[in-house]
Each structure stands twice: as C-alpha cells, then as structure tokens.
Design an enzyme around this catalytic site. Structure first.
Site, mmCIF file in Angstrom:
data_model
loop_
_atom_site.group_PDB
_atom_site.id
_atom_site.type_symbol
_atom_site.label_atom_id
_atom_site.label_comp_id
_atom_site.label_asym_id
_atom_site.label_seq_id
_atom_site.Cartn_x
_atom_site.Cartn_y
_atom_site.Cartn_z
ATOM 1 N N THR A 193 -63.572 -47.953 -15.334
ATOM 2 C CA THR A 193 -62.796 -46.906 -14.666
ATOM 3 C C THR A 193 -61.513 -46.971 -15.138
ATOM 4 O O THR A 193 -60.961 -47.912 -15.663
ATOM 5 C CB THR A 193 -62.819 -47.237 -13.097
ATOM 6 O OG1 THR A 193 -62.120 -48.654 -13.044
ATOM 7 C CG2 THR A 193 -64.295 -47.503 -12.568
ATOM 8 N N GLU A 338 -68.515 -43.806 -12.418
ATOM 9 C CA GLU A 338 -69.513 -44.483 -11.470
ATOM 10 C C GLU A 338 -70.729 -43.643 -11.549
ATOM 11 O O GLU A 338 -71.913 -44.157 -11.180
ATOM 12 C CB GLU A 338 -69.177 -45.182 -10.242
ATOM 13 C CG GLU A 338 -68.153 -46.495 -10.432
ATOM 14 C CD GLU A 338 -66.705 -45.895 -10.526
ATOM 15 O OE1 GLU A 338 -66.426 -44.938 -11.100
ATOM 16 O OE2 GLU A 338 -65.890 -46.697 -9.779
ATOM 17 N N LYS A 445 -51.441 -41.115 5.846
ATOM 18 C CA LYS A 445 -51.640 -41.374 7.385
ATOM 19 C C LYS A 445 -50.456 -41.265 8.022
ATOM 20 O O LYS A 445 -49.586 -42.052 7.943
ATOM 21 C CB LYS A 445 -52.140 -42.718 7.555
ATOM 22 C CG LYS A 445 -53.499 -43.092 6.884
ATOM 23 C CD LYS A 445 -53.657 -43.978 5.649
ATOM 24 C CE LYS A 445 -55.124 -43.989 5.116
ATOM 25 N NZ LYS A 445 -54.853 -44.372 3.491
ATOM 26 N N TRP A 450 -54.339 -37.467 9.277
ATOM 27 C CA TRP A 450 -54.569 -37.609 7.740
ATOM 28 C C TRP A 450 -54.007 -36.518 7.223
ATOM 29 O O TRP A 450 -54.347 -35.151 7.945
ATOM 30 C CB TRP A 450 -55.850 -37.801 7.500
ATOM 31 C CG TRP A 450 -56.305 -39.089 7.392
ATOM 32 C CD1 TRP A 450 -55.976 -40.245 7.812
ATOM 33 C CD2 TRP A 450 -57.753 -39.476 6.947
ATOM 34 N NE1 TRP A 450 -56.677 -41.194 7.763
ATOM 35 C CE2 TRP A 450 -57.904 -40.924 7.040
ATOM 36 C CE3 TRP A 450 -58.756 -38.935 6.200
ATOM 37 C CZ2 TRP A 450 -58.823 -41.861 6.731
ATOM 38 C CZ3 TRP A 450 -59.760 -39.789 5.918
ATOM 39 C CH2 TRP A 450 -59.887 -41.027 5.930
HETATM 40 P P1 ADP Z 1 -60.340 -43.245 -12.203
HETATM 41 O O1 ADP Z 1 -61.351 -43.493 -10.886
HETATM 42 O O2 ADP Z 1 -59.853 -44.428 -12.618
HETATM 43 O O3 ADP Z 1 -59.410 -42.224 -11.972
HETATM 44 P P2 ADP Z 1 -62.534 -41.603 -12.787
HETATM 45 O O4 ADP Z 1 -62.257 -40.673 -14.199
HETATM 46 O O5 ADP Z 1 -63.713 -42.184 -12.903
HETATM 47 O O6 ADP Z 1 -61.630 -42.706 -12.964
HETATM 48 O O7 ADP Z 1 -62.093 -40.698 -11.722
HETATM 49 C C1 ADP Z 1 -63.116 -40.283 -10.854
HETATM 50 C C2 ADP Z 1 -62.337 -39.696 -9.543
HETATM 51 O O8 ADP Z 1 -61.579 -38.577 -10.072
HETATM 52 C C3 ADP Z 1 -63.069 -39.261 -8.388
HETATM 53 O O9 ADP Z 1 -63.506 -40.403 -7.673
HETATM 54 C C4 ADP Z 1 -62.045 -38.287 -7.765
HETATM 55 O O10 ADP Z 1 -61.290 -38.960 -7.098
HETATM 56 C C5 ADP Z 1 -61.424 -37.799 -8.930
HETATM 57 N N1 ADP Z 1 -62.114 -36.446 -9.183
HETATM 58 C C6 ADP Z 1 -62.932 -36.278 -10.275
HETATM 59 N N2 ADP Z 1 -63.074 -34.835 -10.267
HETATM 60 C C7 ADP Z 1 -62.548 -34.204 -9.457
HETATM 61 C C8 ADP Z 1 -62.517 -32.880 -9.017
HETATM 62 N N3 ADP Z 1 -62.984 -31.889 -9.416
HETATM 63 N N4 ADP Z 1 -61.648 -32.702 -7.485
HETATM 64 C C9 ADP Z 1 -61.007 -33.700 -7.233
HETATM 65 N N5 ADP Z 1 -61.125 -35.015 -7.524
HETATM 66 C C10 ADP Z 1 -61.957 -35.212 -8.587
#
Ligand code: ADP
Length: 555
Positions: A193, A338, A445, A450
């Site tokens: 990640t 993930e 918060k 929220w």
């Molecule tokens: P990291 O968690 O380190 O940023 P990732 O690339 O796996 O790495 O990120 C996944 C996260 O990115 C998701 O859990 C979400 O919060 C955000 N995300 C991905 N696609 C979208 C989207 N289309 N809209 C909003 N958030 C998104």
C-alpha cells in the site's frame, strides 16, 4: 432428508497467469508493445516478446530464484517491466513492484519486509538505491535495465550486490522454457500500500485472484478493455499492478503504449497517444488535471480516446466537466491495493434520467461483479441500509480481495465474519451507487458530527479562481476538530483570491457548521507517491488554528 452432494464434472483447471502468457503467444502475437524511451520510440510485438520472456525465466532460474522467492522491480512503465510481469509469476516466483516515489527509508523497509532476492532496476532509477547501500542484505543480485549504451557494471563496488545487465543476461538463455505446473493459490505478485495513511503493508496476490480480477476488469460494465483498444496506462506498474491493466491487455490482446519515464509530462502523453492511436487511458485525477490544462492551452484534442479511467481519489466535478468539454470521457472507478484494485465502476445504468447522468458518473459507481459490498456503523459494527443517507465504513469480500497482509500486519482489517475493512466511509443509494464521504482517518470530527473533507474539497475546487484544494481537520478546543482548507489559486489568480471570498462562495453549498475555520493559500498541495493529496504531511506541518479563529456559528 439429507441430500447427497453431487460433484460437478468440470475440469479442475488451475487459474494462473500462464494462461495470459499462452494467449499473447498464440493469439495476440502481432499486437504491439510500444515504449517511449530517451532515444525514441521502442517497438516490440507480443510475438517477439514471448521468447524474451522465456529467456528471462531461464535467467531467473539460473540466478537461483525458486518458487515463492520475491523478485523486485524498480522500473517505469515499459516493455521490460512487462516481460517481468510475465516471466516472474509464470516461473512460480513472486513479482514485487517497488514504488519508485517512496522515500529511501520506506523502500528499505519494504525490500526487507518482502525479503526480495533479486532486484531489476531501470538505469535512470539507480540513484534511488544509493541511500540503501548496506541496508538491503536479502538482495543477492541486481539486474540493470539500460536503454542506450551498455551500462557501467560496477559489480560489488557499488556496495549493493552483484550487478548484471538485462540484455546480456537473457541473451545467454534458451528461447524455450519448461514452465512449471502452478497451483492457483500460489502467490504471483506483491504490492505495498502506498502508505497514504500509515506504514506500507504488503498485499500478496495469488494467481487465482489475478486471473479472476483480469476477467473482471475486462467485463463491459467494468473497464471493458478490448482487443481493438490501444491502452496507455499512466498509472504506474508499481501502483496496484497498474490497476491490473497489463494482464487485462494481454488477455484481451490490446496494444500497449508505455510512457516510460515521461509519465508526468502531459505533452509526451498527448504526443504518444496521438501517434499510437491510443483509445484507452488510465490514471489518477491529478494526472488528468495537468493533461486537461495542456490540451486546453495547446488546442490539441485526442478524438480517438474513448475512455479515460480515473481512480485513486475522488474525481472532482470540475475535472469531469472540463474533460467532457474537450471530448475526453472519464470513467470513474474506486479501489485499493487490497482490492487488486478494482472495487467499483461508475457506469450509468439503463433507465437513469439524463439530468442525473453527471451526478451518477461522479459517484464511485456500483460494486464490480465478483465483489460484495456493505457499509457498517463504525461504532456498533452493524450493517447500514442502502438509503443514500446512512454512511459507514465500506467492507468488501470476494475472490480478489485481500484477507491479510504479508507478515501478518494489521490482522484487525478483517471482520470476524471475513469482510475486509477498507477504511473508506460511504453512503450507498438504493440503486447501489456508492458515494465515498471520506477515509476514516481524514474525516473531520467536529462537535460529535462528521464533516467530509472530500465534499468540502470538491466545493472549494468548484471556485473559479481555485486550482486545487485539500481539507484537513485540525484540533480545536471546543469542537474537537475543525476544517482548514489548503488552497492553490489558478496561476492567473495568484495573490488575487481571499479567504473571505472562498468562504462566501461556500455559504450556499455546504452546511453552516461545515464552513472552514481558515483558508490557507499555498503554492502546491503536497502529493503522495501515487499522486494523492498528502494530508498526513499537511497535518504534520500544520500550524494550529488561530486563537479565536472564526467559529462557524459566528460567520
Ligand atoms: P493508499 O491506501 O496508500 O492511498 P491505494 O492506492 O491502495 O493506496 O489507495 C486506496 C484508497 O484510495 C481507497 O481506500 C480510497 O480511500 C482512495 N480511492 C481510490 N479510488 C477512489 C475514488 N474513486 N474515489 C475516492 N477515493 C478513492
């Protein structure tokens, strides 16, 4: 009465990436893989690539790579990286794509955490390894991938490991390789990640998950890549396997067009897309923001591009409208490392009213076939209704969703009944459209309620003088946390937009108590290694909210 179970009579065919390799060899041999290199355009067909993949597998074996061993790559999006995408998992080893934008200490951490054995590195990225000298002992061999003249092979004197050269290494091998029989549950690849909200954690994909994910990506209602497409993935091959697109392209037979190390350069992307008749682009919103500006300024257009997949963070409305106005249709998708990463895609279902189309395309869409989703109350854990109002944490399950991390980190990510906690907070409407409100770690918060940092950001970014804006919650004596906006003015309005103007603009767009306590102007929003707003960094460097700063009720 007990019913006797009767077994189906279908073959136990192991789902593995060897099948994709088989397809590129037998069916797609004439399709091209194009890479922009320093010295010009490099072309190869899948047919020419297959013997190289065989040689590469032979070389890995000779280097002592055994099934399950991790083979790391530190490389741009290019054809050699694609050869590694096939050779490593298909010979039974595990492809570990390193994020080249990580800080040295993160790189060191993940190389050691994964216990990588061999490292393939693009010559232009070699300097990134300098700070790691003496710190990555598991790497026994390094292989340098050079574009031009033979690289200076410094061998052990570089302090890292024996250093070989890619072309020489594979030239010494046979063009045949006896691919072993693999079990579908074997690990095929690893991605960490990107550490947006914490330390990087290793996600380990299996052959089975990659195979099914590939089929999922190809579905018409998902990304719908076809044989007639030419795909240019701006999303890096180290970011959740370039969203699974390289294997999807191999399965379908799409042409691949790689930007090499020019992925951040809008002019190069546009030229490459024009020259190679690209139809399909993929990348995060920040990439398209820059591209849209370049297209508007240059007057150029890309009429052959039919889809621009955009995910990684929420697509701001202004971006989607701008892209629409220059003929580029964004397909909004949500996912995470993930989830392999495909989770949901915003296609507008039949029967939707035309006036709702934009609104629906701006949601995170509906969950991809193959994945199940639910939202759950953060405190009670109870499942919440899909009424478009209640919001809670997104949890997912399915054949391409992680069930744990490498080395057992963060076991609490799986619920007791086996669903993966995403850490994203969302509403789901009765038709199944997901609206991400925030990440649990970014949501503000305030006074027991929220505030969605994402919604507030979008509202600020709709201001005609603002280019980008990130919102974070900062500690507040009375309200626990209050929103603070970090805004970047468009170049032509630099120094000409005020805090009061931004707050006034928001008044009829968000609830009164959502109005930010401060608007701070900066030159650029810091970005993470994969181009997302780096709110962790903003929070770490933020000065406290001004004593006596405006409270929402007083505004
Ligand atoms: P990291 O968690 O380190 O940023 P990732 O690339 O796996 O790495 O990120 C996944 C996260 O990115 C998701 O859990 C979400 O919060 C955000 N995300 C991905 N696609 C979208 C989207 N289309 N809209 C909003 N958030 C998104």
């Amino acid at each position: 009465m007990e019913v006797a179970a009767v077994e189906g009579l279908m073959q136990d065919y192991e789902l593995s990436l060897q099948h994709v390799l088989w397809r590129i060899e037998r069916l797609h041999q004439k399709r091209e893989v194009v890479t922009k290199r320093d010295e010009g355009i490099h072309r190869i067909t899948y047919g020419e690539m297959v013997p190289r993949i065989n040689r590469l597998a032979g070389a890995l074996k000779q280097l002592g790579v055994k099934p399950g061993d991790r083979v790391a790559t530190l490389a741009w999006n290019n054809s050699r990286h694609l050869e590694l995408y096939y050779a490593v998992p298909c010979m039974g080893a595990v492809l570990h794509t390193l994020n080249l934008r990580l800080f040295p200490q993160h790189l060191e951490f993940i190389i050691n955490d994964a216990e990588d054995k061999v490292l393939f590195v693009d010559q232009s990225l070699l300097p990134l390894l300098k700070p790691l000298v003496g710190k990555i002992p598991t790497i026994k061999t390094m292989v340098l991938m050079t574009d031009g003249a033979a690289a200076p092979l410094s061998g052990k004197e570089n302090g890292l490991a024996d250093m070989l050269e890619y072309e020489a290494l594979i030239a010494a091998q046979s063009t045949d390789y006896p691919w072993p029989k693999l079990s579908e549950r074997m690990a095929a690849a690893m991605c960490y990640t990107s550490g947006t909200t914490g330390n990087p954690k290793g996600v380990v994909y299996s052959h089975r998950s990659q195979f099914i994910h590939t089929m999922g990506v190809l579905q018409g209602d998902n990304l719908g890549l076809t044989e007639n497409d030419a795909l240019l993935p701006v999303v890096p091959m180290f970011h959740a396997n370039s969203w699974g697109l390289p294997y999807a392209a191999g399965m379908a037979g799409s042409k691949m067009v790689f930007p090499g190390r020019f992925s951040a350069d809008a002019k190069s992307i546009v030229e490459l897309a024009e020259q190679e008749n690209v139809t399909f682009l993929a990348g995060v919103p920040t990439v398209w923001l820059v591209l849209a500006n370049y297209l508007k300024e240059s007057g150029k257009r890309l009429p052959k591009v039919r889809t621009v997949v955009c995910g990684g963070s929420a697509v701001p409305r202004t971006l989607m409208e701008t892209m629409d106005s220059i003929g580029l249709r964004i397909l909004h998708a949500w996912g995470m490392t993930e989830t392999s990463p495909l989770g949901s895609v915003a296609r507008v279902a039949a029967g939707a009213k035309p006036e709702d189309e934009l609104k629906l395309r701006l949601t995170q869409g509906r969950v991809a076939p193959g994945v199940e989703i639910r939202i759950s109350d953060p405190t009670s854990g109870e499942e919440l209704p899909w009424d478009g109002v209640a919001f809670g944490e997104i949890q997912v399950r399915g054949p391409w969703i992680a069930r744990g991390y490498h080395n057992g980190y963060d076991p609490g990510k799986l619920t007791e009944d086996g669903w993966f906690r995403t850490g994203d907070v969302a509403r789901i409407d009765p038709d199944g459209y997901i609206q991400i409100v925030d990440r649990t770690k970014d949501v503000i918060k305030s006074g027991g309620e929220w505030i969605s940092s994402v919604e507030l950001e979008n509202a600020v970014m709709a201001h005609p003088k603002i280019m980008e804006a990130a919102v974070i919650g900062l500690p507040h004596v009375k309200w626990d946390e209050r929103p603070v906006v970090y805004a970047v003015a468009k170049p032509e309005f630099k120094g000409q937009v005020t805090e009061a103007e931004v707050i006034d603009f928001l008044r009829d767009k968000v609830a009164k108590w959502w109005l930010p306590d401060e608007v701070r102007f900066i030159d650029e929003v810091p970005k993470t290694s994969v181009g997302k707003f780096d709110k962790k960094l903003l929070r770490a460097n933020a000065v406290p909210i001004k004593e006596g700063a405006t409270e929402p009720a007083r505004k």
